[in-house]
Structure formats: C-alpha cells, structure tokens
Design a protein around this motif. Structure first.
Motif, PDB file in Angstrom:
ATOM      1  N   GLY A  20       0.799  -1.221   0.000  1.00 35.05           N
ATOM      2  CA  GLY A  20       0.000   0.000   0.000  1.00 35.05           C
ATOM      3  C   GLY A  20       0.825   1.261   0.000  1.00 35.05           C
ATOM      4  N   LYS A  21       2.123   1.145   0.174  1.00 33.08           N
ATOM      5  CA  LYS A  21       2.980   2.324   0.264  1.00 33.08           C
ATOM      6  C   LYS A  21       3.869   2.460  -0.967  1.00 33.08           C
ATOM      7  CE  LYS A  21       3.163   2.733   5.220  1.00 33.08           C
ATOM      8  NZ  LYS A  21       3.968   3.094   6.324  1.00 33.08           N
ATOM      9  N   GLN A  22       3.298   2.266  -2.134  1.00 33.30           N
ATOM     10  CA  GLN A  22       4.070   2.397  -3.347  1.00 33.30           C
ATOM     11  C   GLN A  22       4.274   3.877  -3.649  1.00 33.30           C
ATOM     12  OE1 GLN A  22       1.845   0.292  -6.266  1.00 33.30           O
ATOM     13  NE2 GLN A  22       2.488  -1.702  -5.514  1.00 33.30           N
ATOM     14  N   ASP A  75       1.512  10.699   1.482  1.00 37.50           N
ATOM     15  CA  ASP A  75       0.777  10.445   2.720  1.00 37.50           C
ATOM     16  C   ASP A  75       0.859  11.648   3.654  1.00 37.50           C
ATOM     17  OD1 ASP A  75       3.453   9.942   3.039  1.00 37.50           O
ATOM     18  OD2 ASP A  75       3.209   8.086   4.161  1.00 37.50           O
ATOM     19  N   ARG A  76       1.120  12.821   3.083  1.00 38.78           N
ATOM     20  CA  ARG A  76       1.156  14.057   3.861  1.00 38.78           C
ATOM     21  C   ARG A  76      -0.240  14.620   4.084  1.00 38.78           C
ATOM     22  NH1 ARG A  76       5.295  18.116   1.400  1.00 38.78           N
ATOM     23  NH2 ARG A  76       5.674  18.645   3.555  1.00 38.78           N
ATOM     24  N   LYS A  82      -7.338  14.911   0.703  1.00 38.52           N
ATOM     25  CA  LYS A  82      -7.153  14.392  -0.657  1.00 38.52           C
ATOM     26  C   LYS A  82      -8.457  14.461  -1.446  1.00 38.52           C
ATOM     27  CE  LYS A  82      -3.302  11.302   0.294  1.00 38.52           C
ATOM     28  NZ  LYS A  82      -2.805   9.927   0.262  1.00 38.52           N
ATOM     29  N   LYS A  83      -9.544  14.105  -0.807  1.00 41.16           N
ATOM     30  CA  LYS A  83     -10.842  14.138  -1.479  1.00 41.16           C
ATOM     31  C   LYS A  83     -11.191  15.572  -1.877  1.00 41.16           C
ATOM     32  CE  LYS A  83     -15.680  12.903  -0.905  1.00 41.16           C
ATOM     33  NZ  LYS A  83     -16.733  12.472  -0.004  1.00 41.16           N
ATOM     34  N   TYR A  84     -11.000  16.499  -0.950  1.00 37.43           N
ATOM     35  CA  TYR A  84     -11.321  17.893  -1.205  1.00 37.43           C
ATOM     36  C   TYR A  84     -10.416  18.478  -2.294  1.00 37.43           C
ATOM     37  CZ  TYR A  84     -13.418  22.333   0.003  1.00 37.43           C
ATOM     38  OH  TYR A  84     -14.142  23.491  -0.044  1.00 37.43           O
ATOM     39  N   MET A 135       4.635  23.707  -8.281  1.00 35.64           N
ATOM     40  CA  MET A 135       5.627  22.898  -7.587  1.00 35.64           C
ATOM     41  C   MET A 135       4.908  21.946  -6.635  1.00 35.64           C
ATOM     42  SD  MET A 135       8.300  25.972  -6.709  1.00 35.64           S
ATOM     43  CE  MET A 135       9.679  24.988  -6.151  1.00 35.64           C
ATOM     44  N   THR A 136       5.457  20.751  -6.462  1.00 32.98           N
ATOM     45  CA  THR A 136       4.870  19.828  -5.490  1.00 32.98           C
ATOM     46  C   THR A 136       5.143  20.351  -4.086  1.00 32.98           C
ATOM     47  OG1 THR A 136       6.848  18.455  -5.261  1.00 32.98           O
ATOM     48  CG2 THR A 136       5.306  17.859  -7.039  1.00 32.98           C
ATOM     49  N   ALA A 137       4.431  19.815  -3.121  1.00 33.17           N
ATOM     50  CA  ALA A 137       4.617  20.254  -1.729  1.00 33.17           C
ATOM     51  C   ALA A 137       6.064  20.053  -1.292  1.00 33.17           C
ATOM     52  CB  ALA A 137       3.664  19.503  -0.806  1.00 33.17           C
ATOM     53  N   ASP A 138       6.641  18.916  -1.628  1.00 32.01           N
ATOM     54  CA  ASP A 138       8.042  18.670  -1.269  1.00 32.01           C
ATOM     55  C   ASP A 138       8.974  19.676  -1.935  1.00 32.01           C
ATOM     56  OD1 ASP A 138       7.452  16.499   0.369  1.00 32.01           O
ATOM     57  OD2 ASP A 138       7.787  15.015  -1.214  1.00 32.01           O
ATOM     58  N   GLU A 139       8.718  19.980  -3.208  1.00 35.74           N
ATOM     59  CA  GLU A 139       9.575  20.915  -3.937  1.00 35.74           C
ATOM     60  C   GLU A 139       9.475  22.326  -3.365  1.00 35.74           C
ATOM     61  OE1 GLU A 139       9.483  18.738  -8.310  1.00 35.74           O
ATOM     62  OE2 GLU A 139       7.967  20.243  -7.821  1.00 35.74           O
ATOM     63  N   ILE A 140       8.285  22.774  -3.069  1.00 39.80           N
ATOM     64  CA  ILE A 140       8.138  24.147  -2.551  1.00 39.80           C
ATOM     65  C   ILE A 140       8.758  24.254  -1.166  1.00 39.80           C
ATOM     66  CG2 ILE A 140       5.791  23.911  -1.610  1.00 39.80           C
ATOM     67  CD1 ILE A 140       7.058  27.038  -3.368  1.00 39.80           C
TER      68      ILE A 140
END
Length: 149
Positions: A20-22, A75-76, A82-84, A135-140
C-alpha cells in the motif's frame, strides 16, 4: 516445519503491508525547448513565473497535473484533504482554466481560499503549497528551506 509455516505467514503479512505504500513517480518532461520541469522548479521564483507566463495552456495544465499526481499520492494529506483537493483539481485544473487569459476570477479564488480554510482548517501557507503553485509540496518546501540558508 511449524517454524517455516509461521515464517511464510510473516513474510506474506509484511509484503501486504508494504504494497500500500508504493511511491508514485511522475515522469519528468520538457516544458520548453530549453529545460525540463525538474530544472524549472529549481530556478528563483521570479524566473519560474516569467517562464510559466510564456508557456502554452496545455503545458501549464501538464505542470499542475504533474503536481497533483505527486501531492495526492503522498501520505502528507489526510483522506479528507485528498478528497477535497481532488474535487478542487477536477473543477479548476482544467485546460479551459489555463486557456482563459484571466484564469480563475478573484471572486472564485476568494471562495476557494475560504473553502479550504473553513472545510479543512488550512493556513494561507498550506493553501498556497497545494493550490497556487505548480511545484509539489516537497519541492516548494525544499525551495523555501534553500532560500532561508
């Protein structure tokens, strides 16, 4: 023999838990004749904005699709977030939005920002990270960290 059976069960359980953590990987791509997306996100913010303004609506859309592929798979975010965010993406991250020179109206932007705050309790920073940059969350977050050094 009993130990082999228990070992096999343990291995099976561990493989199920890890499946599940792919990690989701989105493929890098050229944003223009000179650079790839991975290079664009390392440039100073003003330069990123300059380049972004020159891109076609299709390329702008592709940048945000990449972002949401990564951010929504992380998974942040909670399932509710995620739904919203998926609903937001489906409604506003469309080729029609990027084809409109004016983008999303100020009224709609204000509504979305307030909605993120009311429904998810998000801060202005979190709203910016997840909805106002390609930018992705990690990138920003890495970019902000690098700028503060």
């Amino acid at each position: 023999m009993k130990h082999i059976f228990y070992f096999a069960i343990l291995c099976l359980m561990m493989s199920c838990n890890n499946s599940g953590k792919q990690e989701v990987k989105a493929e890098d791509f050229k944003v223009n004749d000179e650079m790839f997306r991975s290079e664009l996100v390392t440039l100073p913010m003003e330069r990123q904005k300059e380049i972004y303004r020159t891109l076609s609506p299709e390329m702008k859309h592709k940048l945000y699709e990449y972002k949401y592929t990564i951010d929504l798979a992380s998974d942040r975010l909670t399932d509710k977030e995620k739904k919203y965010l998926t609903q937001f993406k489906n409604e506003f991250c469309t080729i029609e939005t990027f084809s409109n020179p004016e983008g999303i109206s100020e009224e709609t932007q204000s509504y979305c920002i307030q909605s993120f705050k009311d429904n998810l309790g998000w801060s202005d920073d979190k709203i910016y990270i997840y909805s106002m940059t390609f930018m992705t969350a990690d990138e920003i977050e890495k970019y902000i960290e690098d700028q503060s050094k």
